[in-house]
Enzyme design. Structure first.
Site, PDB file in Angstrom:
ATOM      1  N   THR A 177      30.047  47.145  45.057  1.00 14.83           N
ATOM      2  CA  THR A 177      29.823  45.835  45.683  1.00 14.83           C
ATOM      3  C   THR A 177      29.654  45.975  47.192  1.00 14.83           C
ATOM      4  O   THR A 177      30.309  46.795  47.826  1.00 14.83           O
ATOM      5  CB  THR A 177      30.967  44.848  45.383  1.00 14.83           C
ATOM      6  OG1 THR A 177      30.945  44.558  43.996  1.00 14.83           O
ATOM      7  CG2 THR A 177      30.837  43.553  46.143  1.00 14.83           C
ATOM      8  N   ARG A 205      28.010  39.779  31.401  1.00 16.34           N
ATOM      9  CA  ARG A 205      29.234  39.600  32.209  1.00 16.34           C
ATOM     10  C   ARG A 205      28.828  39.271  33.658  1.00 16.34           C
ATOM     11  O   ARG A 205      27.939  39.885  34.226  1.00 16.34           O
ATOM     12  CB  ARG A 205      30.068  40.879  32.181  1.00 16.34           C
ATOM     13  CG  ARG A 205      31.385  40.800  32.951  1.00 16.34           C
ATOM     14  CD  ARG A 205      31.298  41.443  34.316  1.00 16.34           C
ATOM     15  NE  ARG A 205      32.578  41.401  35.039  1.00 16.34           N
ATOM     16  CZ  ARG A 205      32.720  41.756  36.303  1.00 16.34           C
ATOM     17  NH1 ARG A 205      31.702  42.197  36.987  1.00 16.34           N
ATOM     18  NH2 ARG A 205      33.897  41.675  36.902  1.00 16.34           N
ATOM     19  N   ASP A 208      32.593  38.167  39.924  1.00 17.37           N
ATOM     20  CA  ASP A 208      33.165  37.235  40.906  1.00 17.37           C
ATOM     21  C   ASP A 208      32.330  37.185  42.183  1.00 17.37           C
ATOM     22  O   ASP A 208      32.308  36.184  42.887  1.00 17.37           O
ATOM     23  CB  ASP A 208      34.579  37.694  41.258  1.00 17.37           C
ATOM     24  CG  ASP A 208      34.551  39.078  41.878  1.00 17.37           C
ATOM     25  OD1 ASP A 208      34.014  40.000  41.232  1.00 17.37           O
ATOM     26  OD2 ASP A 208      35.010  39.230  43.027  1.00 17.37           O
ATOM     27  N   THR A 228      35.765  42.098  47.540  1.00 15.34           N
ATOM     28  CA  THR A 228      35.382  43.155  46.597  1.00 15.34           C
ATOM     29  C   THR A 228      36.616  43.614  45.832  1.00 15.34           C
ATOM     30  O   THR A 228      37.729  43.517  46.341  1.00 15.34           O
ATOM     31  CB  THR A 228      34.739  44.345  47.333  1.00 15.34           C
ATOM     32  OG1 THR A 228      34.608  45.437  46.418  1.00 15.34           O
ATOM     33  CG2 THR A 228      35.575  44.812  48.524  1.00 15.34           C
ATOM     34  N   GLY A 229      36.398  44.119  44.630  1.00 10.65           N
ATOM     35  CA  GLY A 229      37.527  44.628  43.847  1.00 10.65           C
ATOM     36  C   GLY A 229      37.384  44.240  42.384  1.00 10.65           C
ATOM     37  O   GLY A 229      36.287  43.978  41.905  1.00 10.65           O
ATOM     38  N   GLY A 231      36.978  42.108  39.693  1.00 11.46           N
ATOM     39  CA  GLY A 231      36.507  40.738  39.632  1.00 11.46           C
ATOM     40  C   GLY A 231      37.351  39.812  38.792  1.00 11.46           C
ATOM     41  O   GLY A 231      37.597  38.666  39.170  1.00 11.46           O
TER      42      GLY A 231
HETATM   43  N1  ASP Z   1      33.996  42.478  42.174  1.00 14.70           N
HETATM   44  C1  ASP Z   1      33.004  43.280  41.525  1.00 14.70           C
HETATM   45  C2  ASP Z   1      32.988  42.973  40.046  1.00 14.70           C
HETATM   46  O1  ASP Z   1      34.015  42.653  39.480  1.00 14.70           O
HETATM   47  C3  ASP Z   1      33.208  44.733  41.690  1.00 14.70           C
HETATM   48  C4  ASP Z   1      33.567  45.195  43.064  1.00 14.70           C
HETATM   49  O2  ASP Z   1      33.708  44.418  43.989  1.00 14.70           O
HETATM   50  O3  ASP Z   1      33.708  46.389  43.228  1.00 14.70           O
HETATM   51  O4  ASP Z   1      31.966  43.136  39.450  1.00 14.70           O
END
Ligand code: ASP
Length: 311
Positions: A177, A205, A208, A228-229, A231
């Site tokens: 992300t 899918r 977020d 980020t992270g 989701g």
């Molecule tokens: N938030 C993103 C997702 O869940 C992934 C990410 O931010 O690394 O797809």
């Protein structure tokens, strides 16, 4: 003259051999991304143009999981999600599960600027992109060797386990992300976020990252945030809006709000999470609970840097 500030991120999550091997490439990419937006701010351009330009750069850079280099779903396909928000108008645009659009964040912005809607997905989003002449690319453009290797190893592992999808996500922790936040000379803030989502995700899918208030939030009353992270955890926490809400409702300053959210309110959340944020005065903050968050920042007061780990 008012302070201008630009921040970008390239994903929060665990460290990996791939990241270690490509550390210089990542740092260069982050620096160039922050410069792309900063140049616009320096020339008097808007925060909205700046965040779009920085995110476009990262979407085009195959090291990052957005645009070219996106993670692959269970069928080895690329489906991308993005959002953008303007703190001045508090208007926003978003796109989910779109294919073949070279720069999904530009599509999100066009949805905000040129339609009566905010959020389009899949074929409707693609048809709109075609109609307004956005650049499309063939599937092969988006699929990099690294993304394909990640896909095959995830498929092999999954074949050997029968875990619940949520547990699987926590164990795998493969994230990317990209995102950007900015404040311009007028004191307007903006945020943008773009992703290929989680590797090996179920087709359809939605990340977020494309959701207003989760992936991106911007409001001139408070701040602009890109996250980020994991989701599925961040959707439950409505993480980006949350920063703005504690500023507005509790009167916290930007840094205090980010610190409060990540280190108190959400400290027991198991998933990886990271945020970057600016306020209309050019103050900035970032927080992450993971091993690393790729990030870079630059302001007209000489603050500048690139970081990956908790240095
Ligand atoms: N938030 C993103 C997702 O869940 C992934 C990410 O931010 O690394 O797809």
């Amino acid at each position: 003259m008012r302070k201008i500030t630009m921040l970008v991120h390239g994903g929060a999550g665990p460290d990996s051999e791939f990241i270690k091997r490509n550390i210089e490439g990542y740092k260069k990419g982050l620096q160039e991304a922050v410069n792309a937006g900063y140049r616009i701010l320096e020339e008097g351009g808007s925060a909205l143009d700046a965040v779009e330009a920085s995110v476009n750069y990262l979407e085009d850079n195959e090291l990052f999981n957005a645009g070219r280099g996106s993670a692959l779903n269970e069928k080895a396909e690329v489906e991308m999600d993005a959002s953008i928000m303007d703190g001045k108008s508090v208007n926003c645009g978003a796109v989910a599960a779109v294919r073949n659009v070279k720069n999904p964040v530009t599509l999100a912005r066009a949805i905000m600027d040129k339609t009566k809607h905010i959020y389009l997905c899949e074929t409707g989003a693609l048809e709109f992109a075609q109609k307004i002449g956005l650049k499309l690319m063939p599937d092969a453009y988006f699929i990099t060797n690294h993304a394909f290797e990640q896909y095959t190893s995830a498929m092999e592992e999954e074949a050997n386990t029968l875990e619940h999808a949520g547990e699987y996500q926590v164990r795998k922790k493969e994230h990317g992300t990209v995102g950007a936040v900015a404040v311009d000379r007028e004191g307007n803030v903006a945020a943008a976020t773009s992703t290929g989502g989680l590797e090996n995700k179920v087709p359809g899918r939605i990340a977020d990252s494309s959701m207003t208030g989760v992936g991106s939030y911007a409001n001139n009353k408070t701040c602009a945030v890109s996250s980020t992270g994991d989701g599925e955890y961040m959707m439950r926490s409505v993480i980006s809006f949350h920063v703005s809400a504690v500023m507005q409702y509790k009167g916290l300053q930007l840094k205090e709000a980010c610190d409060y959210l990540m280190n108190e309110e959400l400290k027991d959340v198991e998933g990886d999470m990271g945020i970057i944020a600016v306020d209309p005065f050019g103050n900035f903050a970032f927080e992450f609970n993971s091993e690393r968050m790729h990030r870079a920042w630059r302001s007209s007061e000489g603050e500048q840097g690139v970081g990956i780990y908790k240095e």
